[in-house]
Design an enzyme around this catalytic site. Structure first.
Site, PDB file in Angstrom:
ATOM      1  N   LYS A  40       0.846  -1.199   0.000  1.00 29.88           N
ATOM      2  CA  LYS A  40       0.000   0.000   0.000  1.00 29.88           C
ATOM      3  C   LYS A  40       0.881   1.249   0.000  1.00 29.88           C
ATOM      4  CE  LYS A  40      -0.479   0.028   5.039  1.00 29.88           C
ATOM      5  NZ  LYS A  40      -1.399   0.104   6.178  1.00 29.88           N
ATOM      6  N   ARG A 136     -10.330   1.434  14.691  1.00 25.21           N
ATOM      7  CA  ARG A 136     -10.590   2.052  13.383  1.00 25.21           C
ATOM      8  C   ARG A 136     -11.791   1.398  12.704  1.00 25.21           C
ATOM      9  NH1 ARG A 136      -4.559   2.214  10.799  1.00 25.21           N
ATOM     10  NH2 ARG A 136      -5.023  -0.013  10.754  1.00 25.21           N
ATOM     11  N   TYR A 263      13.971  31.557   3.090  1.00 24.94           N
ATOM     12  CA  TYR A 263      12.790  32.308   3.514  1.00 24.94           C
ATOM     13  C   TYR A 263      12.911  32.733   4.978  1.00 24.94           C
ATOM     14  CZ  TYR A 263      10.136  31.211  -0.714  1.00 24.94           C
ATOM     15  OH  TYR A 263       9.688  31.144  -2.011  1.00 24.94           O
TER      16      TYR A 263
END
EC number: 5.1.1.1
Length: 366
Positions: A40, A136, A263
């Site tokens: 997966k 789950r 940044y």
């Protein structure tokens, strides 16, 4: 997302290492059982099709998360059993039957929706999921399991297996693991009709609780050479990490004391130094918080300086290396090694996530 084939950033995958890892784990298991390779999430970032083909002679089938991942394998010519671990939409049952995919049934509510579909249920292969404590998906009682299995049998479905998943198999405290194992064993033993295949062993269970294996195992992160526990538990057999991540210097410059990089000007040079730029950033899965982590250049560690950008990052070089010099972000260079677990520890996460985040922009080479 399109792979950046014309950019010198690449993930190299050693398929022979994956094959060797499977062999070692199978020899570690005390009895012969059915082996599923878990591929997966693009085989945990390694490339689902390439990995599945490479291990085809070593495994009995594959586990994926969803219907699309299963279809990708079928379209690539993979014809062995594919078990979809997640719940698919009832409206997609015909696709699962057409492509001979094994699905997970996890609730009576879903089954009532499935019964409304006009499909040949005698051609549908299923495994029943038990929620033994993961919380789950899955049935949560013997009564619910028996009722679900009874309905499946009445529908003429091919009931091939029943399984669960452990929440803490990779931890030193076994209390939760033992609780889940006891619940699942008692449920299976008391079923009115027991499917032929019973499995609960993920990678961690196969490694550290091999005496608890039923008659199948699901090997995931371990076949890619990583420790499911990070560094918490020692591996019972040596494994080789299969993926390395490399890039090359595309720009080198010298900056002076007081010059900033990146940044937010979050890095300011304290003295004159050389800075190299790599074409990899957080859009590739190398997350923005990796400032301060070390990468390898010519076998020496160099710090990432400044914030990681979307497409680029900068490193402090020990000298003015030429453009094109290889930089290793995960893997071995000289005598030094950076593992996916090292990256995970720096980020405060797990090695699974590090590999799964590597985006499709990074080409995989085998």
């Amino acid at each position: 997302m399109i792979s950046s084939l014309h950019r010198p950033t690449v993930a190299r995958v050693d398929l022979e290492a994956i094959q060797a890892n499977i062999d070692k784990i199978q020899r570690h298991i005390p009895k012969k059982v059915k082996t599923y390779a878990v591929v997966k999430a693009n085989a945990y970032g390694h490339g689902a099709v390439a990995v599945s083909k490479a291990v085809e002679d070593q495994v009995d089938g594959y586990c994926v998360s969803n219907l699309d991942e299963a279809l990708e394998l079928r379209q690539a010519g993979i014809d062995k059993e594919i078990l979809i671990l997640g719940v698919i939409l009832a409206s997609e049952l015909q696709l699962a039957i057409k492509h001979q995919l094994t699905i997970t049934v996890a609730s009576l509510e879903w089954l009532e929706l499935a019964k409304k579909e006009s499909v040949d249920f005698s051609q549908l292969h299923v495994h029943v999921k038990v929620d033994s404590g993961m919380g789950r998906i899955g049935v949560r009682s013997l009564a619910e399991a028996n009722q679900l299995i009874s309905i499946l049998s009445d529908m003429g479905v091919q009931l091939d297996g029943i399984f669960t998943h452990f929440a803490t198999a990779d931890e030193s405290d076994h209390a939760m693991f033992d609780k889940q194992l006891t619940f699942f064993k008692q449920l299976v033993e008391q079923l009115d009709k027991r499917p032929a295949l019973v499995h609960a062993s993920n990678s961690a269970t196969s490694l550290w609780h091999s005496e608890t294996i039923f008659n199948a195992i699901r090997l995931g992160i371990v076949i890619y050479g990583l420790n499911p526990s990070g560094n918490s538990l020692s591996l019972p057999c040596p494994l080789k990490e299969a993926l390395s991540l490399e890039s090359r210097l595309v720009h080198v410059k010298q900056i002076q004391a007081g010059d900033s990089v990146g940044y937010g000007a979050s890095y300011v040079a304290a003295e004159s130094e050389y800075v190299g730029t790599l074409p990899i950033g957080y859009a590739d899965g190398w997350t923005r918080n990796m400032q301060g982590f070390k990468v390898l250049v010519e076998g020496e560690f160099c710090d990432i300086i400044g914030r990681v950008s979307m497409d680029q990052l900068t490193i402090r070089l020990l000298q003015a290396y030429p453009i094109g010099t290889k930089v290793t972000l995960i893997g071995q260079q000289g005598k030094q090694v950076i593992t996916a677990t090292d990256v995970a520890d720096y980020r405060g996460t797990i090695n699974y996530e590090v590999l799964c985040l590597l985006s499709d922009r990074i080409p995989r080479e085998y």
